[in-house]
Design a protein around this motif. Structure first.
Motif, PDB file in Angstrom:
ATOM      1  N   LEU A  52      18.886 -30.497 -12.013  1.00  0.00           N
ATOM      2  CA  LEU A  52      19.987 -29.539 -12.146  1.00  0.00           C
ATOM      3  C   LEU A  52      19.480 -28.311 -12.878  1.00  0.00           C
ATOM      4  O   LEU A  52      18.884 -28.416 -13.953  1.00  0.00           O
ATOM      5  N   CYS A  53      19.752 -27.143 -12.303  1.00  0.00           N
ATOM      6  CA  CYS A  53      19.346 -25.886 -12.931  1.00  0.00           C
ATOM      7  C   CYS A  53      20.285 -25.534 -14.082  1.00  0.00           C
ATOM      8  O   CYS A  53      21.433 -25.982 -14.144  1.00  0.00           O
ATOM      9  N   ALA A  54      19.821 -24.657 -14.950  1.00  0.00           N
ATOM     10  CA  ALA A  54      20.606 -24.224 -16.109  1.00  0.00           C
ATOM     11  C   ALA A  54      21.901 -23.528 -15.687  1.00  0.00           C
ATOM     12  O   ALA A  54      22.958 -23.739 -16.283  1.00  0.00           O
ATOM     13  N   GLU A  55      21.812 -22.696 -14.661  1.00  0.00           N
ATOM     14  CA  GLU A  55      22.994 -21.937 -14.235  1.00  0.00           C
ATOM     15  C   GLU A  55      24.078 -22.882 -13.715  1.00  0.00           C
ATOM     16  O   GLU A  55      25.260 -22.743 -14.047  1.00  0.00           O
ATOM     17  N   ARG A  56      23.680 -23.849 -12.888  1.00  0.00           N
ATOM     18  CA  ARG A  56      24.673 -24.799 -12.369  1.00  0.00           C
ATOM     19  C   ARG A  56      25.174 -25.708 -13.475  1.00  0.00           C
ATOM     20  O   ARG A  56      26.332 -26.124 -13.458  1.00  0.00           O
ATOM     21  N   SER A  57      24.321 -26.023 -14.441  1.00  0.00           N
ATOM     22  CA  SER A  57      24.740 -26.816 -15.589  1.00  0.00           C
ATOM     23  C   SER A  57      25.862 -26.100 -16.345  1.00  0.00           C
ATOM     24  O   SER A  57      26.891 -26.708 -16.683  1.00  0.00           O
ATOM     25  N   PRO A  90      17.583 -16.440 -10.819  1.00  0.00           N
ATOM     26  CA  PRO A  90      18.188 -17.704 -10.362  1.00  0.00           C
ATOM     27  C   PRO A  90      17.669 -18.121  -8.988  1.00  0.00           C
ATOM     28  O   PRO A  90      17.392 -17.270  -8.136  1.00  0.00           O
ATOM     29  N   CYS A  91      17.589 -19.422  -8.770  1.00  0.00           N
ATOM     30  CA  CYS A  91      17.134 -19.943  -7.475  1.00  0.00           C
ATOM     31  C   CYS A  91      18.242 -19.761  -6.426  1.00  0.00           C
ATOM     32  O   CYS A  91      19.391 -19.427  -6.740  1.00  0.00           O
ATOM     33  N   GLY A  92      17.904 -20.027  -5.191  1.00  0.00           N
ATOM     34  CA  GLY A  92      18.859 -19.845  -4.101  1.00  0.00           C
ATOM     35  C   GLY A  92      20.084 -20.725  -4.209  1.00  0.00           C
ATOM     36  O   GLY A  92      21.201 -20.288  -3.892  1.00  0.00           O
ATOM     37  N   VAL A  93      19.905 -21.950  -4.643  1.00  0.00           N
ATOM     38  CA  VAL A  93      21.051 -22.857  -4.773  1.00  0.00           C
ATOM     39  C   VAL A  93      22.014 -22.327  -5.828  1.00  0.00           C
ATOM     40  O   VAL A  93      23.236 -22.321  -5.625  1.00  0.00           O
ATOM     41  N   CYS A  94      21.497 -21.853  -6.940  1.00  0.00           N
ATOM     42  CA  CYS A  94      22.366 -21.310  -7.992  1.00  0.00           C
ATOM     43  C   CYS A  94      23.054 -20.028  -7.529  1.00  0.00           C
ATOM     44  O   CYS A  94      24.209 -19.773  -7.879  1.00  0.00           O
ATOM     45  N   ARG A  95      22.382 -19.232  -6.737  1.00  0.00           N
ATOM     46  CA  ARG A  95      23.012 -18.027  -6.189  1.00  0.00           C
ATOM     47  C   ARG A  95      24.207 -18.426  -5.316  1.00  0.00           C
ATOM     48  O   ARG A  95      25.259 -17.798  -5.354  1.00  0.00           O
TER      49      ARG A  95
HETATM   50 ZN   LIG Z   1      18.906 -22.835  -9.725  1.00  0.00          ZN
END
Ligand SMILES: [Zn+2]
Length: 136
Positions: A52-57, A90-95
């Protein structure tokens, strides 16, 4: 809450990163429309894809608390134990997650430090986003 303060919270959240596989710590601080801040860090997993990325967290924490209106996001990342040497994006998923809750002009601060950051928008990060308005 000014931009510098939000970035400092993202940098502090970075200290909680769990990243034994990449050694790359990321922190995020999400400012809500009602003035609260939700922070997040990356949480890696031995299975890699469940990471899990920080942004989604941060977004998951906010949505779990019933908050869905956001004003600004600050992110910072780099090798664990070192000051970030590059801007973190941010990665693509977080975007895509941001596109679920935030408008195209939503500001994102990509920081090396509280004094050195790039400000962009969700539309610049994810042009022609697939968002809830796509389905209406
Ligand atoms: Zn991400």
């Amino acid at each position: 809450m000014d931009k510098r303060e939000l970035i400092e919270l993202a940098l502090a959240a970075r200290d909680n990163s769990y990243c034994p596989y990449s050694g790359y710590s990321v922190g995020a601080a999400l400012l809500t429309a009602d003035g609260r801040v939700f922070t997040g860090c990356n949480v890696e997993n031995a299975g890699y894809s469940p990471t899990l990325c920080a942004e989604r967290s941060a977004m998951a924490a906010a949505v779990s608390a019933g908050v869905r209106k956001f004003t600004m996001l600050a992110v910072a990342g780099g090798p664990t134990g070192k000051e970030p040497e590059t801007y973190f994006w941010p990665c693509g998923v977080c975007r895509q997650w941001l596109a679920e809750f935030c408008p195209p002009d939503f500001p994102v601060l990509c920081a090396k430090s509280a004094a050195d950051y790039r400000e962009t928008t969700l539309a610049e990060l994810l042009p022609h986003a697939f968002s809830p308005s796509t389905l209406t």
